[in-house]
Scaffold this motif. Structure first.
Motif, PDB file in Angstrom:
ATOM      1  N   TYR A  74      64.641   7.144  -7.975  1.00  7.77           N
ATOM      2  CA  TYR A  74      63.242   7.615  -8.565  1.00  7.77           C
ATOM      3  C   TYR A  74      62.707   8.916  -8.592  1.00  7.77           C
ATOM      4  CZ  TYR A  74      63.755   2.819 -10.785  1.00  7.77           C
ATOM      5  OH  TYR A  74      64.134   1.477 -11.746  1.00  7.77           O
ATOM      6  N   ILE A  75      62.318   8.977  -8.377  1.00  4.18           N
ATOM      7  CA  ILE A  75      61.489  10.288  -8.153  1.00  4.18           C
ATOM      8  C   ILE A  75      59.918   9.717  -7.630  1.00  4.18           C
ATOM      9  CG2 ILE A  75      59.208  12.571  -8.449  1.00  4.18           C
ATOM     10  CD1 ILE A  75      62.349  12.913  -8.439  1.00  4.18           C
ATOM     11  N   LYS A  76      59.720   9.168  -6.999  1.00  2.00           N
ATOM     12  CA  LYS A  76      58.354   8.302  -6.276  1.00  2.00           C
ATOM     13  C   LYS A  76      56.754   9.484  -6.336  1.00  2.00           C
ATOM     14  CE  LYS A  76      56.933   4.339  -2.982  1.00  2.00           C
ATOM     15  NZ  LYS A  76      56.642   4.824  -1.156  1.00  2.00           N
ATOM     16  N   VAL A  77      56.962  10.680  -5.554  1.00  2.15           N
ATOM     17  CA  VAL A  77      55.868  10.694  -5.431  1.00  2.15           C
ATOM     18  C   VAL A  77      56.143  12.251  -5.540  1.00  2.15           C
ATOM     19  CG1 VAL A  77      53.701  11.160  -4.269  1.00  2.15           C
ATOM     20  CG2 VAL A  77      54.793   9.150  -3.635  1.00  2.15           C
ATOM     21  N   SER A  78      55.589  13.317  -5.952  1.00  2.00           N
ATOM     22  CA  SER A  78      55.765  14.626  -5.697  1.00  2.00           C
ATOM     23  C   SER A  78      54.193  15.508  -6.542  1.00  2.00           C
ATOM     24  CB  SER A  78      56.273  15.545  -7.787  1.00  2.00           C
ATOM     25  OG  SER A  78      55.042  14.962  -8.507  1.00  2.00           O
ATOM     26  N   GLY A  79      54.387  16.850  -5.548  1.00  4.83           N
ATOM     27  CA  GLY A  79      52.726  17.321  -5.467  1.00  4.83           C
ATOM     28  C   GLY A  79      53.290  18.618  -4.838  1.00  4.83           C
ATOM     29  N   PRO A  80      51.975  19.189  -3.581  1.00  3.02           N
ATOM     30  CA  PRO A  80      52.302  20.714  -2.900  1.00  3.02           C
ATOM     31  C   PRO A  80      52.371  20.324  -2.131  1.00  3.02           C
ATOM     32  CG  PRO A  80      50.053  20.384  -4.596  1.00  3.02           C
ATOM     33  CD  PRO A  80      51.061  19.173  -4.707  1.00  3.02           C
ATOM     34  N   ALA A  81      53.746  20.489  -1.619  1.00  2.91           N
ATOM     35  CA  ALA A  81      54.101  20.005  -0.014  1.00  2.91           C
ATOM     36  C   ALA A  81      53.516  19.689   0.991  1.00  2.91           C
ATOM     37  CB  ALA A  81      55.898  21.739   0.411  1.00  2.91           C
ATOM     38  N   HIS A  82      52.046  21.175   1.471  1.00  8.65           N
ATOM     39  CA  HIS A  82      51.635  20.849   2.465  1.00  8.65           C
ATOM     40  C   HIS A  82      50.121  19.491   1.953  1.00  8.65           C
ATOM     41  CE1 HIS A  82      47.975  21.969   0.382  1.00  8.65           C
ATOM     42  NE2 HIS A  82      48.384  22.931  -0.347  1.00  8.65           N
ATOM     43  N   ALA A  83      50.254  19.158   1.055  1.00 10.75           N
ATOM     44  CA  ALA A  83      49.735  17.617   0.503  1.00 10.75           C
ATOM     45  C   ALA A  83      50.928  16.616   0.875  1.00 10.75           C
ATOM     46  CB  ALA A  83      49.083  17.629  -1.481  1.00 10.75           C
ATOM     47  N   LEU A  84      51.923  16.941   0.957  1.00 11.00           N
ATOM     48  CA  LEU A  84      52.480  15.595   0.604  1.00 11.00           C
ATOM     49  C   LEU A  84      52.705  15.502   2.625  1.00 11.00           C
ATOM     50  CD1 LEU A  84      55.547  15.896  -1.801  1.00 11.00           C
ATOM     51  CD2 LEU A  84      53.642  14.316  -2.520  1.00 11.00           C
ATOM     52  N   ALA A  85      52.495  16.556   2.839  1.00 12.23           N
ATOM     53  CA  ALA A  85      52.589  16.604   3.922  1.00 12.23           C
ATOM     54  C   ALA A  85      52.211  15.500   5.261  1.00 12.23           C
ATOM     55  CB  ALA A  85      53.218  17.582   5.247  1.00 12.23           C
ATOM     56  N   ASP A  86      50.677  15.553   4.308  1.00 13.58           N
ATOM     57  CA  ASP A  86      49.073  15.380   4.973  1.00 13.58           C
ATOM     58  C   ASP A  86      48.847  13.570   3.987  1.00 13.58           C
ATOM     59  OD1 ASP A  86      48.415  17.159   6.397  1.00 13.58           O
ATOM     60  OD2 ASP A  86      47.330  18.409   4.775  1.00 13.58           O
ATOM     61  N   ASP A  87      49.507  13.412   3.247  1.00 18.25           N
ATOM     62  CA  ASP A  87      49.760  12.254   2.880  1.00 18.25           C
ATOM     63  C   ASP A  87      50.284  10.714   3.089  1.00 18.25           C
ATOM     64  OD1 ASP A  87      50.546   9.472   0.781  1.00 18.25           O
ATOM     65  OD2 ASP A  87      50.813  10.916  -0.742  1.00 18.25           O
ATOM     66  N   PRO A  88      48.708   9.928   3.811  1.00 16.68           N
ATOM     67  CA  PRO A  88      49.661   8.981   4.839  1.00 16.68           C
ATOM     68  C   PRO A  88      50.818   7.603   3.791  1.00 16.68           C
ATOM     69  CG  PRO A  88      47.563   9.110   3.819  1.00 16.68           C
ATOM     70  CD  PRO A  88      47.986   9.972   3.237  1.00 16.68           C
ATOM     71  N   ALA A  89      50.738   8.101   3.035  1.00 20.93           N
ATOM     72  CA  ALA A  89      52.231   6.895   2.979  1.00 20.93           C
ATOM     73  C   ALA A  89      53.557   7.837   2.579  1.00 20.93           C
ATOM     74  CB  ALA A  89      51.217   7.159   1.247  1.00 20.93           C
ATOM     75  N   VAL A  90      53.725   9.139   2.522  1.00 17.05           N
ATOM     76  CA  VAL A  90      54.637   9.779   2.825  1.00 17.05           C
ATOM     77  C   VAL A  90      55.110   9.445   4.247  1.00 17.05           C
ATOM     78  CG1 VAL A  90      55.591  11.961   2.262  1.00 17.05           C
ATOM     79  CG2 VAL A  90      54.551  11.367   0.616  1.00 17.05           C
ATOM     80  N   LYS A  91      53.887  10.232   5.258  1.00 14.86           N
ATOM     81  CA  LYS A  91      53.690  10.626   6.737  1.00 14.86           C
ATOM     82  C   LYS A  91      55.116   9.045   7.291  1.00 14.86           C
ATOM     83  CE  LYS A  91      50.066  13.052   8.374  1.00 14.86           C
ATOM     84  NZ  LYS A  91      48.329  13.433   8.934  1.00 14.86           N
ATOM     85  N   ALA A  92      54.425   7.453   7.002  1.00 13.59           N
ATOM     86  CA  ALA A  92      54.315   6.726   7.136  1.00 13.59           C
ATOM     87  C   ALA A  92      56.206   6.779   6.814  1.00 13.59           C
ATOM     88  CB  ALA A  92      53.532   5.212   6.728  1.00 13.59           C
ATOM     89  N   ALA A  93      56.066   6.998   5.948  1.00  8.62           N
ATOM     90  CA  ALA A  93      57.674   6.562   5.263  1.00  8.62           C
ATOM     91  C   ALA A  93      58.781   7.648   5.818  1.00  8.62           C
ATOM     92  CB  ALA A  93      57.336   6.164   3.853  1.00  8.62           C
ATOM     93  N   TYR A  94      58.152   9.065   5.517  1.00 10.42           N
ATOM     94  CA  TYR A  94      59.057  10.103   6.058  1.00 10.42           C
ATOM     95  C   TYR A  94      59.251  10.868   7.004  1.00 10.42           C
ATOM     96  CZ  TYR A  94      60.040   8.632   1.075  1.00 10.42           C
ATOM     97  OH  TYR A  94      60.734   7.338   0.017  1.00 10.42           O
ATOM     98  N   LEU A  95      57.956  10.558   7.631  1.00  9.58           N
ATOM     99  CA  LEU A  95      57.714  11.862   9.013  1.00  9.58           C
ATOM    100  C   LEU A  95      57.407  11.083  10.200  1.00  9.58           C
ATOM    101  CD1 LEU A  95      55.384  14.661   6.815  1.00  9.58           C
ATOM    102  CD2 LEU A  95      57.676  14.111   7.125  1.00  9.58           C
ATOM    103  N   GLY A  96      57.651   9.647  10.293  1.00  9.40           N
ATOM    104  CA  GLY A  96      57.830   9.089  11.421  1.00  9.40           C
ATOM    105  C   GLY A  96      56.283   9.193  12.251  1.00  9.40           C
ATOM    106  N   GLY A  97      55.452   8.464  10.318  1.00  9.26           N
ATOM    107  CA  GLY A  97      53.970   8.730  10.788  1.00  9.26           C
ATOM    108  C   GLY A  97      52.971   9.585  10.953  1.00  9.26           C
TER     109      GLY A  97
END
Lengths: 234, 299
Positions: free
Chosen positions: A211-234
C-alpha cells in the motif's frame, strides 16, 4: 505526466501491490520509500512493463502503459534503471551504452548523449572497451545510469541507485541525479537511504506491504514523527 | 598402414566432420543461450535442408549453389515459423515444456518425411565439378571436401562479425545474459529471438546439405545422430557460447575421426560411445565446458 491508479499486481497467488495510486509531474523528483518487501521494486517493474497489473491504470502522457510491451514503454521515454545494476557483464562498456540507444533514430542526439554520459562519468570513457563485468560495483552503477540515459528518458525510474556502494560513489550518484533534474529529466526514485531521498525529492510516497501509507511534500515527510521513527532511524 | 597420405586423408575427413558439427552446434548453442531450450528438432533442420537440396538438384535441375542457398533460406524461415507457432506461446512456462515441444516437432518432421518420402534413403548425385579430385601440396581430396571446410569457415567468420559488430548481434549476446533487462533497453526481444532461430536453422540446413553431399545419401532420420553429436560439441565448448560451439565441433570431429582411424577395427565400432566418454571427461574437468562462463544470475 505519469498517473497510476489503483494498481494490483500478483506474483502467482501473492498479492504484492494492493491498490497503489501515485502521480509524477513533469520536472519532479518523486521518492518512493519504505521497508524491504513493501512493493517499491514491484511498482517500478510494473510501470516498465516487466510485470503486468491484474487491475489498475497506468497512463503516461495519454498512453496506457499497462498493456504495452516493455520495449515500447522505453520508446515512449519511460526508462527503468533496475535494482542491482544488471549491466551486461559480457558486453563492453561501449556495447552496453550502444544497445540502450539502439532503438533511437536521432543519430546526432545519440552522439550528444554519449558525450554527456562521458562527461558525467569520465571513468566510463576510459573503460569503454572493457567488459562491464570487470568494472567495480560503483562503476557498474554508473554504467547502469549512463545506459538508462542513452535511452533518452523523460521519466527515469531509478531503483536503489546507492545500494551497496562506497560513500564517495554514493555522493557521485546523488550529484548526477541533481544534474539530471536540472536537465529536465523527471525521476521516480526508489531508495533505501530514505533520509537522502527525502532531502533530494520534491514529493514522496511511503509504501508498506503493498500500500501507499503516506504521501506528501518530501520536507514535510522528513519532519513527520511517524515517518522519522519508522524509516529515518528516529 | 599409417602412411603420411593416410594420415592426411584422415585429417581432411576430420576437418569435414568438424566443420559440419560446428555449423550444427552453433545453432543449438545460440538458441540455448537465449531461451535455455535444448532444441531436439535442430538435427531435423539438417534433414529438411538435405531433402530441399536434393529436390533442387534433381526435380528442379538447379546448379549446386542454388541447392545450397535455397535450403539455407527456406529452412531459416521454417525455424522462425516453428519458433512463432510452437515455442513463443510457451515463453514463461517451465523450460521442460519447450524441450518436450521440440521433441514433438522432431518426431513430426521425421515421421512426416517417412510417410511422404518413405524411409528409403535417397542417393544424392553431386555435380561432377564437386566430386572431381585435386592434388594440392601433396594432399589428394575431392573439391567437395574443400568446399565444406571453406564454406563452414566463411559462414562462421560472417557470423562472428555479425554477433560482435551489429546491433542485433549485441542484443543477442545481451539476451543470452538476461532477457528481462534487454527489454528495458528498448530492444524487441521477439525480433532478436526470431533472428536467432533463422540463423540457427539456416546453418543447420547448410550442414545438412554438406552432410548429404559428403555421404551421398538422404533419409528422414539422417539429422538425428549429427544433431546429438552437435549437442555434445556445444556442451564441450560451453553451451551458450558461440566460439565454444565452433571449437567443440572441430574437437569432436577430430576426436571421432582419429579414434576410428587409429584404433583397431574391433574397437572403432564404439565411435559414438567414445564421443560421449569424451564429453564426460571434459565435463569432469570443466563442468561449464571449455569456453563456458559460469551461469550469471538471471533473477
Amino acid at each position: 505526466m505519469l498517473s497510476v491508479q489503483d494498481l494490483h499486481v500478483y506474483y502467482g497467488r501473492i498479492h504484492a501491490l494492493k491498490g497503489v495510486s501515485l502521480e509524477v509531474n513533469a520536472g519532479e523528483i518523486v521518492a518512493l520509500i519504505g521497508s524491504n518487501g513493501a512493493g517499491k521494486t514491484t511498482t517500478l517493474a510494473t510501470l516498465s512493463g516487466l510485470l503486468r497489473p491484474r487491475e489498475g491504470r497506468i497512463t503516461f502522457e495519454g498512453h496506457d502503459l499497462a498493456h504495452l510491451p516493455a520495449h515500447q514503454i522505453v520508446r515512449l521515454g519511460v526508462v527503468h534503471c533496475p535494482e542491482g545494476r544488471q549491466v551486461f557483464a559480457r558486453l563492453t562498456v561501449a556495447e552496453n551504452l550502444r544497445l540502450a540507444a539502439a532503438h533511437r533514430t536521432d543519430r546526432e542526439g545519440v552522439t550528444r548523449d554519449l558525450a554527456r554520459v562521458h562527461a558525467l562519468f569520465p571513468i566510463l570513457a576510459e573503460r569503454r572497451s572493457q567488459y562491464a563485468g570487470t568494472l567495480s560495483g560503483g562503476e557498474q552503477q554508473m554504467l547502469a545510469i549512463a545506459r538508462a540515459l542513452m535511452s533518452r528518458p523523460r521519466l527515469l525510474l531509478l531503483d536503489e541507485p546507492s545500494l551497496g556502494l562506497a560513500p564517495m560513489v554514493v555522493e557521485t550518484i546523488f550529484r548526477v541525479i541533481e544534474a539530471l533534474r536540472r536537465d529536465g529529466v523527471t525521476i521516480l526514485l526508489v531508495e533505501q537511504n530514505a533520509y537522502r531521498a527525502l532531502q533530494l525529492a520534491d514529493r514522496a510516497y511511503v509504501m508498506e506491504t503493498g500500500y501507499i501509507k503516506v504521501s506528501g511534500p518530501a520536507h514535510a515527510l522528513a519532519d513527520d514523527p511517524a515517518v522519522k521513527a519508522a524509516y529515518l532511524g528516529g | 598402414m599409417l602412411t603420411p597420405s593416410y594420415i592426411a586423408q584422415q585429417f581432411i575427413n576430420a576437418l569435414n566432420m568438424g566443420s559440419i558439427y560446428a555449423l550444427v552446434a552453433i545453432g543449438l548453442t545460440m538458441v540455448y543461450g537465449i531461451l535455455r531450450l535444448i532444441n531436439f528438432a535442430h538435427g531435423d533442420m539438417m534433414t529438411v535442408g538435405a531433402y530441399l537440396a536434393l529436390a533442387a538438384l534433381t526435380v528442379l535441375a538447379l546448379p549446386a549453389w542454388a541447392a545450397l542457398l535455397i535450403p539455407m533460406f527456406v529452412v531459416g524461415a521454417l525455424g522462425v515459423l516453428i519458433e512463432r507457432l510452437a515455442y513463443r506461446p510457451l515463453r514463461g512456462a517451465p523450460e521442460v515444456a519447450m524441450l518436450i515441444t521440440s521433441l514433438a516437432i522432431s518426431s513430426l518432421i521425421e515421421n512426416g518425411a517417412t510417410m511422404t518420402l518413405t524411409a528409403q534413403p535417397k542417393p544424392v548425385r553431386l555435380p561432377a565439378e564437386l566430386t572431381q579430385r585435386v592434388d594440392v601440396l601433396g594432399l589428394n581430396f575431392a573439391v567437395m571436401d574443400a568446399a565444406i571446410v571453406a564454406l563452414a569457415i566463411a559462414l562462421m567468420a560472417a557470423l562472428t562479425v555479425f554477433v560482435r559488430r551489429t546491433t542485433i548481434g549485441i542484443a543477442m549476446r545481451a539476451c543470452s545474459e538476461n532477457v528481462r533487462v534487454t527489454q528495458l533497453m528498448g530492444v524487441d526481444v521477439n525480433r532478436v529471438i526470431a533472428v536467432a532461430f533463422a540463423i540457427s536453422a539456416g546453418l543447420a540446413a547448410v550442414a545438412g546439405v554438406l552432410w548429404s553431399g559428403k555421404f551421398g545419401i538422404v533419409d528422414p532420420f539422417m539429422g538425428f545422430v549429427p544433431g546429438l553429436k552437435a549437442f555434445v560439441a556445444a556442451v564441450i565448448g560451453g553451451i551458450g557460447n558461440i566460439p565454444g560451439a565452433m571449437l567443440g565441433g572441430y574437437l569432436l570431429g577430430f576426436a571421432e575421426v582419429f579414434f576410428v582411424a587409429f584404433m583397431p577395427p574391433e574397437v572403432s565400432g564404439y565411435r559414438d560411445a567414445f564421443v560421449f566418454v569424451l564429453l564426460l571427461v571434459v565435463l569432469l574437468v570443466r563442468p561449464t565446458g571449455l569456453l563456458g562462463a559460469r551461469e550469471v544470475n538471471r533473477a
